[in-house]
Design an enzyme around this catalytic site. Structure first.
Site, PDB file in Angstrom:
ATOM      1  N   VAL A 508      19.104 -21.562  -7.251  1.00  0.00           N
ATOM      2  CA  VAL A 508      17.874 -21.728  -8.016  1.00  0.00           C
ATOM      3  C   VAL A 508      18.185 -22.546  -9.263  1.00  0.00           C
ATOM      4  O   VAL A 508      19.183 -22.294  -9.945  1.00  0.00           O
ATOM      5  CB  VAL A 508      17.290 -20.355  -8.425  1.00  0.00           C
ATOM      6  CG1 VAL A 508      15.990 -20.537  -9.182  1.00  0.00           C
ATOM      7  CG2 VAL A 508      17.060 -19.490  -7.203  1.00  0.00           C
ATOM      8  N   ASP A 619      10.969  -5.869  -0.052  1.00  0.00           N
ATOM      9  CA  ASP A 619      12.273  -6.032  -0.698  1.00  0.00           C
ATOM     10  C   ASP A 619      12.157  -5.880  -2.207  1.00  0.00           C
ATOM     11  O   ASP A 619      12.678  -6.683  -2.970  1.00  0.00           O
ATOM     12  CB  ASP A 619      12.889  -7.386  -0.326  1.00  0.00           C
ATOM     13  CG  ASP A 619      14.384  -7.421  -0.610  1.00  0.00           C
ATOM     14  OD1 ASP A 619      14.986  -6.337  -0.764  1.00  0.00           O
ATOM     15  OD2 ASP A 619      14.947  -8.533  -0.690  1.00  0.00           O
TER      16      ASP A 619
END
Ligand SMILES: *[C@@H]1O[C@H](CO)[C@@H](O)[C@H](O)[C@H]1NC(C)=O
Ligand SMILES: *[C@@H]1O[C@H](CO)[C@@H](O)[C@H](O)[C@H]1NC(C)=O
Ligand SMILES: *[C@@H]1O[C@H](CO)[C@@H](O)[C@H](O)[C@H]1NC(C)=O
Ligand SMILES: *[C@@H]1O[C@H](CO)[C@@H](O)[C@H](O)[C@H]1NC(C)=O
Ligand SMILES: *[C@@H]1O[C@H](CO)[C@@H](O)[C@H](O)[C@H]1NC(C)=O
Ligand SMILES: *[C@@H]1O[C@H](CO)[C@@H](O)[C@H](O)[C@H]1NC(C)=O
Ligand SMILES: *[C@@H]1O[C@H](CO)[C@@H](O)[C@H](O)[C@H]1NC(C)=O
Ligand SMILES: *[C@@H]1O[C@H](CO)[C@@H](O)[C@H](O)[C@H]1NC(C)=O
Length: 809
Positions: A508, A619
């Site tokens: 990222v 999640d």
């Protein structure tokens, strides 16, 4: 076995009382003082507290032209002629009329106005021998009478717009925030403090966007603001570590203050005892040089920078994007037509950067060069021909000198009567085009995958889902298809300095769009194939979901093998960054934790109930809770999320994905998921937030290897208060913390049907009067304890287990 476990939950309160009672050994009779109030005293409007050496005053005031009453602290010097308030207790909760500052009967300090409306300034946490004192450094504290070092609460932990010596400002948590205006001390648009990506720098943010950055801290006490060195007597020295900055004045008795003005200007002032007045040492000007001050197409005028007069205006043919907030930028009243456009001239403009320079050309050639490309938005002829593409930022007028000239801005040449039709004609096809693109994208990927065999065993989304999704939510999201070159420019070719971290499916990066917007870019590992279903899923699911507690997906990019997701940038990283590291955990005070607990619950309620499609996240965990500048939580990572049939109550998957420690037992063992599996994960998260401990860690606690097991053990022994994070130092309302632990145990019960829905969870946490049922045994005790992956084997012994059995392991 169970006989050993006693149920004496009530006893813990008695325990605490005994603890505090033993702390208050000998009460010495205090003298009549002006700086302290005891629990049996109060200050009413007109009265003040004055610190021992008469440096600071605490009292009631009305700022500027306002008639509201606030409780605040100011310097005693020049009290009358130029009173400048350095701290406000009830900045967002003004009193309509004269009020009183007093203790309530739970030792909390409150302001109460005539109508009986109260606001809690400080929690006394039930401590019996409390006093409130204004100190000579400007800190207002709640402390034990007998042990003055035992400070239960201090105003220095809740900075407003002023940074005083000895006060710590800290990454993400203790920042200065500007007033809204000189008449309204409520939280404004600007904040100031140490930056998180480079803790050694001080930053001013405007609505979360970096607005000014100081020099870097390199151990030199003035490196942050080198200009201070040019003053004959260096007026102050900074001290910073990785998290916190403070400063000492020179000479150190000199009153000094940093003030963040409502217009974002940062001022450092020092009191001159000879002249009996404040001297301005340094000011970071709010000037047009500040990047992107006026947004896209906004024009900044240096001569207009005053708090009352916005420095921004829009060019002819443009309208402010948001009313009364021209800094949001300007939008065209009529979109460009490509072939039917004209240019308006804007003389005296400082020409913006990011231009394309062509070799010397005349006005006409330059104009036609721009007209020839539909994305060219402006040109200028000054030392050759310059062309600009897309949105223009940092337009400035009111300057003299080099780089100033006439800018020719491209606008539609038709009149605004055709406006509405054009809008429909412009927007509808682009929405349709987007839908078409997505369908096409999925179709292509699917036919590609046919040969390889299905990678995602349980196909998550059908094309019809896609259409349903795009049609279901209101339009208004600003989803953009980015080109790969836009992304490489924004992230400086994916440079390592811009790398924020590594996610499950790729790195990222942080990026800056040309309009100044900060973004986070997830680059899915090329050729991995593994991330493809998740990528698809994420785009489809969250592009249209809009909620303040969900991270915003701004767009994506698909080019060749490259798949990138573009999100809004979250300056404070994720919850696990703070929660599972000792020094950073101490920064999370109780209010912040409650805000996160409630925010995540709100986000889940939206997913489960209020978005038109029910969505199960699957999640949820601390590392998927991102934090914005104000530490507001945003749920991220929808790679595993599933649309859920509202008629059914549960679904099944062969592909169990998730994170051990957060997964509900029925999901991890049988692949059955429902909104209740998210509730389970939420329960684990809640427990982690209150305790500051990781569930799935390998550390042994009590007789248990997991936090859930430990919590259950303590619950049964009535010792839940031992679970509350020590780094809160008791600075939390005990009943509320215990309530959170209780609710978390309800969320992690073994049977999904026993667990509450998220709406119930939220009301249990927030409503102090709600009665809570007793929790049953948490699910999954054995798996969490052993941290093994052989789930089926463990399942067999699950029912036979009890806590004492675990003793022998
Ligand atoms: C108020 O409380 C202080 C400290 O607890 C005590 O010394 C004082 O006597 C009390 N005053 C009155 C009027 O009760
Ligand atoms: C203490 O506060 C509670 C609720 O705020 C109130 O009901 C009660 O009457 C108060 N007790 C005293 C002694 O003031
Ligand atoms: C400021 O931080 C230092 C350590 O970082 C701590 O010792 C000190 O007590 C803090 N001061 C205040 C007023 O909180
Ligand atoms: C942080 O600041 C220091 C000092 O100015 C500088 O050398 C370093 O490059 C900065 N790091 C980043 C990631 O910006
Ligand atoms: C501060 O950061 C440096 C470099 O990142 C690290 O070596 C050091 O241990 C950190 N200090 C503390 C107190 O966290
Ligand atoms: C910002 O506002 C303050 C007063 O609040 C004013 O003194 C100052 O001049 C303003 N800054 C600029 C650059 O105009
Ligand atoms: C917006 O500005 C206009 C005039 O500039 C003013 O009349 C109006 O009250 C403002 N609206 C808000 C919400 O501040
Ligand atoms: C720019 O120049 C004009 C004319 O030369 C002058 O009137 C004006 O005051 C100058 N403006 C600034 C900001 O220097």
């Amino acid at each position: 076995m169970f006989g050993k476990i006693r149920f004496w939950r009530e006893c813990m309160l008695v325990d605490l009382l005994i603890m505090y009672a033993s702390a208050s050994r000998c009460l010495s009779a205090p003298m009549e003082r002006t700086d302290i109030i005891f629990q049996n005293q109060s200050i009413s409007d007109g009265q003040t507290l004055i610190s021992e050496r008469k440096n600071f005053v605490l009292g009631f005031f009305s700022p500027g032209a306002s008639s509201y009453r606030y409780v605040g602290i100011w310097h005693k010097q020049n009290d009358v002629s130029e009173r400048r308030v350095v701290w406000v207790a009830n900045r967002n909760n003004p009193m309509k009329d004269k009020g009183i500052l007093k203790f309530d009967n739970s030792s909390n300090l409150i302001v109460l106005d005539g109508s009986g409306t109260s606001f809690t300034v400080a929690y006394g946490v039930g401590v019996q021998d409390l006093e409130a004192a204004i100190l000579d450094n400007g800190n207002f504290v709640l402390r034990s009478i007998t042990n003055k070092d035992n400070i239960v609460w201090q105003s220095f932990d809740f900075p407003t717009n002023t940074w005083l010596p000895e006060m710590n400002i800290t990454i993400g948590t203790k920042l200065l925030t500007s007033w809204k205006s000189s008449d309204d001390p409520a939280v404004g648009d600007y904040s100031f403090g140490p930056g998180i990506t480079n803790a050694s720098q001080l930053i001013i943010w405007w609505q979360g966007h970096t607005f000014w950055t100081s020099g870097g801290w390199d151990g030199d006490v003035n490196a942050l603001i080198p200009e201070l060195k040019s003053i004959s007597t260096i007026p102050l020295y900074f001290h910073c570590d990785n998290l916190t900055c403070t400063y000492t004045p020179n000479p150190d008795s000199r009153f000094t203050k940093f003030v963040l003005d409502p217009n974002g200007s940062l001022n450092i002032a020092q009191f001159d005892p000879d002249a009996q007045s404040w001297t301005l040492l340094w000011r970071h000007p709010a000037s047009c040089e500040v990047s992107n001050l006026c947004g896209v197409f906004g024009i900044c005028n240096n001569n207009n920078i005053l708090p009352s007069l916005p420095p921004c205006r829009c060019p002819e043919g443009f309208a402010e994007q948001e009313q009364n907030n021209s800094r949001k930028g300007c939008t065209r009243k009529i979109p460009l037509q490509c072939n039917g456009d004209k240019f308006i001239d804007m003389p005296g403009m400082r020409l913006p950067g990011n231009r394309e320079k062509l070799s010397v050309m005349g006005d006409d050639e330059c104009q036609s060069a721009c007209m020839m490309s539909c994305s060219c938005t402006a040109y200028a002829v000054l030392d050759g021909c310059s062309l600009w593409y897309g949105g223009l930022t940092n337009l400035q007028e009111g300057n003299n000198g080099s780089g100033v000239g006439t800018l020719y801005l491209r606008v539609a040449s038709i009149s605004s009567s055709g406006h509405k039709i054009l809008w429909v004609a412009g927007v509808l096809p682009s929405v349709a085009f987007l839908i078409f693109c997505l369908i096409l994208f999925i179709w292509i990927r699917r036919s590609k995958n046919k040969g390889k065999g299905k990678q995602d065993g349980h196909h998550s989304l059908m094309t019809t889902d896609t259409i349903k999704l795009w049609e279901s939510e209101e339009t208004g999201s600003q989803f953009t298809m980015f080109s790969f070159s836009q992304i490489t420019n924004a992230t400086d070719k994916f440079s390592t300095e811009n790398k924020l971290g590594e996610g499950g499916f790729g790195p990222v990066y942080k990026g800056n769009l040309p309009d100044g917007k900060e973004i986070a870019v997830k680059r899915l590992a090329a050729n991995s194939g593994q991330g493809l279903p998740e990528f698809k899923n994420e785009i489809l699911l969250i592009a249209k979901l809009q909620h303040s507690n969900l991270v915003g997906l701004l767009g994506c990019c698909i080019e060749g093998e490259e798949m990138l997701l573009v999100y809004e940038y979250m300056p404070n990283k994720s919850l696990d960054f703070f929660l599972f590291e000792k020094s950073r955990r101490a920064l999370l005070d109780w209010e912040m934790r409650m805000n996160i607990i409630e925010g995540v619950a709100q986000g889940l309620i939206y997913l489960h109930k209020h978005s038109r499609l029910r969505i199960i996240h699957r999640d949820l965990k601390a590392s998927n809770i991102l934090l914005d500048t104000d530490m507001n939580p945003k749920i991220s990572d929808f790679g595993m999320a599933r649309i859920f049939d509202p008629k059914g109550t549960q679904a099944n998957t062969k592909r169990v994905v998730g994170t051990y420690g957060y997964m509900a037992p029925e999901y991890a063992m049988a692949g059955i998921f429902s909104v209740k599996s998210d509730v389970f994960s939420y329960g684990v998260l809640l427990l982690e937030i209150v305790s500051g401990m990781k569930n799935a860690g390998s550390q042994r606690r009590g007789n248990s290897l997991s936090l859930l097991g430990y919590a259950w053990e303590l619950w049964n022994e009535g010792r839940c208060h031992e679970l509350i994070d020590k780094s809160l130092h008791g600075r939390c309302p005990l009943s509320l913390a215990l309530r959170c632990i209780h609710v978390s145990l309800l969320c992690v019960q073994e049977q999904a049907a026993d667990r509450p829905f998220m709406t119930e969870v939220l009301s249990m946490v927030t409503n102090e009067n709600a009665t809570l049922p007793d929790p049953k045994q948490p699910g999954f005790l054995s798996l969490l304890v052993s941290n093994r992956t052989d789930i089926t084997e463990e399942t067999c012994s699950l029912n036979g287990l009890s806590i004492t059995n675990l003793d022998g392991r």
